[in-house]
Design a protein around this motif. Structure first.
Motif, PDB file in Angstrom:
ATOM      1  N   SER A 121     -29.947  31.535 -31.477  1.00  0.00           N
ATOM      2  CA  SER A 121     -29.411  31.695 -30.127  1.00  0.00           C
ATOM      3  C   SER A 121     -30.229  32.749 -29.393  1.00  0.00           C
ATOM      4  O   SER A 121     -30.612  33.773 -29.965  1.00  0.00           O
ATOM      5  N   VAL A 122     -30.523  32.444 -28.126  1.00  0.00           N
ATOM      6  CA  VAL A 122     -31.448  33.280 -27.360  1.00  0.00           C
ATOM      7  C   VAL A 122     -30.880  33.576 -25.973  1.00  0.00           C
ATOM      8  O   VAL A 122     -30.167  32.758 -25.391  1.00  0.00           O
ATOM      9  N   LEU A 123     -31.219  34.757 -25.452  1.00  0.00           N
ATOM     10  CA  LEU A 123     -30.873  35.115 -24.077  1.00  0.00           C
ATOM     11  C   LEU A 123     -32.120  35.703 -23.424  1.00  0.00           C
ATOM     12  O   LEU A 123     -32.880  36.418 -24.077  1.00  0.00           O
ATOM     13  N   LEU A 124     -32.316  35.371 -22.155  1.00  0.00           N
ATOM     14  CA  LEU A 124     -33.457  35.929 -21.418  1.00  0.00           C
ATOM     15  C   LEU A 124     -32.979  36.993 -20.444  1.00  0.00           C
ATOM     16  O   LEU A 124     -31.902  36.865 -19.860  1.00  0.00           O
ATOM     17  N   CYS A 125     -33.785  38.023 -20.262  1.00  0.00           N
ATOM     18  CA  CYS A 125     -33.468  39.058 -19.274  1.00  0.00           C
ATOM     19  C   CYS A 125     -34.624  39.183 -18.283  1.00  0.00           C
ATOM     20  O   CYS A 125     -35.764  39.427 -18.680  1.00  0.00           O
ATOM     21  N   ALA A 126     -34.308  39.010 -16.997  1.00  0.00           N
ATOM     22  CA  ALA A 126     -35.332  39.134 -15.955  1.00  0.00           C
ATOM     23  C   ALA A 126     -35.384  40.581 -15.494  1.00  0.00           C
ATOM     24  O   ALA A 126     -34.671  40.980 -14.580  1.00  0.00           O
TER      25      ALA A 126
END
Ligand code: GTP
Ligand code: GTP
Ligand code: MG
Ligand code: MG
Lengths: 292, 311
Positions: A121-126
């Motif tokens: 599971s992955v999350l991106l942060c801008a």
């Protein structure tokens, strides 16, 4: 004729001949190294070591010398390889840093897809709130990879975006949080301080993070890459390199100098603009292509 | 962190005190130092070799009628040679006899084309022009949005147009054509075309670039290159120049501590001048090129001014 010469003369000829061949091929090899951006200091050291070995062992051919050179470079690249430290509790925070335009955002998107494919599971942060349309760019990658994105508004505080993302990742027990940061030249003290603040923010929310800080370096980079690696490591404790744009004509030899002088390993290689164009670093394949 | 070349030269000549002239022997050490300095500055290997031979010839033929020491003489010869390679004067900007003047931006991925498009627009606007911008980067995520933001930041017009379902070269050429018409109809005297980054070995995208050139007949084709580029600068510059006959180059990210030796490589390999420098991310971080800046980076700051006073 040869048979009538004394043994010592024959040996003398062989040694002289070998030295001659070696000097010409050493020059060739030196040229190949310099032309691939390895840089004069590291090149001199590698060639010096080869010369020593050539004189001691009496290397017969240029081909053999080339093999020895490959072994030298391989030794430099593999001796700095370290296992990636993964935390026992999620999330693992991976931060992308580097000078402008090297491929941080693209790499964030590619890695998000890669980890997803591996079933994590992955999350991106801008966290690039500065450059025009940087957030929109990462939004497209978020859609392409099917990975959620946490962002703030353009001009916002990147540390605040990171705080939100790290908190969300922790709450959702997301395995990997990928943080895309704004490009910055390592010479800009205020921007490097901002990076340091982000590192501290990450550590506050997820103790011990960021677990990996990847310095994204463009394969066309010349000798300045060393200084980039030095100063980004000072400000943000770089743990590894992503070498992008290796699908072009540049060989990316600067990573050999970086490994040699700073002990930083290469983790991934970017080989195109498409989502699947990222591979784990393969030192053997890299060295082969370096020497053409 | 690097020792300035001029200091190294002083050092390598120290044990030659009293020798007023440059001889074959005593310049060999110096030439080695110069070679290393050029390579450390990312000047291409072949280009460096060429420069060194020129310097050798000049040094051997030089008459010693000045108050300069051998080290200073060499520094001056190196300086003159580098200035000569880079071209002494700032290049002029070409305008079409029949407006709109078209400027085509070209270069590798991430070199700074979109940012430079905005800077150039701001610079032209300040000079009394009415530029129109268009992005034909239909490939990179949010590339067209980026130029839109840039245009509004510097307060110039942009032609946005619309993309078809299947984006590709057809869209690129159509957008360019539409933007040209728009510029002509609305009295924009300059059209700046921002293109997608591409590799010199990407056949399909390089072909697209050639088609764009044919369609637009640009007055300026600017090769935008990163000042941190190493030995590969000659390959990419050559690929773009062979295909497009560039009219000049822009060297970006000069606000860092790279030595910018790529400028010499690009200039030598294409024969075209470096026209502008990018010196930051903001729209006004942009200046016409003067060779001194790069030459003094390679030699070591401050030396040039001092030398010129004494020569
Ligand atoms: N050919 C090729 N292009 C790449 C690769 N990685 C990134 N790019 C391209 O390089 C350009 C810059 O990539 P970005 O991801 O925007 O770079 P960045 O480091 O985020 O840039 P800033 O945020 O502006 O500092 C884009 O055009 C990408 O498509 C690669 O491995 N190969
Ligand atoms: N410090 C600094 N950054 C610059 C300069 N010029 C451009 N940049 C930065 O470099 C990065 C890439 O710039 P872009 O203008 O997006 O490059 P590009 O060539 O259009 O990139 P692609 O369209 O992806 O090929 C951005 O982060 C810019 O802010 C400069 O002169 N100095
Ligand atoms: Mg980015
Ligand atoms: Mg662009």
């Amino acid at each position: 004729t040869r048979t009538r010469e004394s043994l010592s003369t024959t040996l003398g000829t062989v040694v002289a001949l070998t030295r001659e061949v070696d000097d010409a091929s050493l020059d060739d090899l030196e040229f190949a190294l310099l032309a691939s951006d390895i840089g004069a200091p590291t090149t001199n050291e590698i060639i010096g070591r080869l010369r020593d070995r050539a004189l001691r062992q009496g290397i017969a051919s240029g081909a053999e010398l080339r093999e020895l050179l490959k072994a030298e470079i391989l030794r430099i690249l593999t001796s700095v390889a370290k296992p990636v430290y993964a935390p026992s509790n999620p999330p693992e925070v991976v931060m992308m840093v580097g000078v402008n335009g090297t491929g941080k955002t693209t790499t964030s998107g590619k890695l998000a897809a890669l980890y997803r494919r591996e079933g994590r599971s992955v999350l991106l942060c801008a966290a690039d709130t500065f450059r025009a349309a940087a957030i929109e760019q990462l939004e497209v990658w978020s859609q392409r990879s099917g990975v959620d994105l946490i962002k703030t508004k353009q001009g916002g505080d990147p540390s605040a975006a990171l705080f939100d993302a790290a908190s969300a990742a922790k709450a959702r027990a997301t395995e990997i949080l990928l943080v895309d940061t704004a490009g910055r030249l390592h010479t800009k003290a205020d921007l490097m301080k901002e990076l340091d603040k982000m590192v501290r923010t990450s550590d506050k929310v997820v103790p011990g993070s960021p677990h990996q800080t990847l310095l994204v370096i463009d394969a066309t980079t010349g000798q300045n890459g060393l200084q980039q690696a030095r100063l980004f490591t000072e400000a943000a404790k770089v743990t590894g390199i992503v070498l992008t744009k290796l699908d072009g004509t540049a060989k990316g030899g600067i990573v050999v100098a970086i490994a040699h002088e700073l002990g930083l390993p290469v983790r991934y290689v970017g080989i195109g603009e498409k989502i699947e164009d990222i591979i784990e670093f393969d030192p053997v394949a890299f060295t082969e292509s370096l020497l053409g | 962190m690097f020792e300035a070349l001029s200091d190294k030269l002083q050092r390598s000549f120290k044990n030659l005190r009293g020798q007023g002239t440059l001889t074959d022997e005593n310049i060999n050490d110096a030439l080695r130092e110069i070679r290393v300095a050029l390579l450390e500055s990312d000047v291409n290997l072949d280009v460096a070799r060429d420069i060194i031979e020129h310097i050798r010839a000049k040094a051997l033929g030089s008459t010693v009628a000045t108050a300069l020491s051998p080290a200073e003489q060499i520094v001056k010869i190196v300086r003159d040679e580098l200035m000569e390679v880079l071209g002494k004067d700032t290049a002029r900007f070409k305008f079409a006899s029949q407006p709109p003047t078209v400027i085509l931006m070209a270069g590798l991925q991430g070199s700074g084309k979109t940012t430079t498009t905005g800077k150039l627009a701001a610079w032209l606007k300040k000079g009394g022009h009415r530029p129109l911008l268009v992005s034909v980067d239909v490939y990179r995520p949010a590339a067209r949005e980026q130029l839109k933001v840039v245009a509004s930041t510097v307060g110039v017009q942009i032609y946005e147009g619309k993309l078809s379902e299947t984006t590709g070269t057809a869209d690129v050429l159509r957008l360019a054509k539409e933007a040209f018409r728009e510029a002509r109809n609305f009295a924009n005297d300059v059209l700046i075309v921002d293109t997608a980054g591409r590799l010199g070995i990407d056949q399909a995208l390089m072909d697209e670039m050639a088609q764009l050139k044919k369609e637009l007949n640009p007055s300026e084709i600017l090769f935008v290159a990163d000042a941190m580029t190493g030995q590969d600068a000659v390959n990419s510059a050559k690929a773009f120049n062979d295909l497009l006959q560039i009219t000049g180059a822009v060297l970006t990210k000069m606000d860092g501590d790279s030595r910018g030796g790529a400028a010499l490589s690009i200039r030598k390999i294409t024969g075209q001048p470096i026209k502008f420098l990018g010196t930051g991310e903001k729209p006004d971080a942009f200046e016409p090129f003067h060779p001194d800046r790069i030459v003094s980076r390679i030699l070591g700051m401050g030396d040039i001014a001092t030398l010129l006073e004494r020569a």
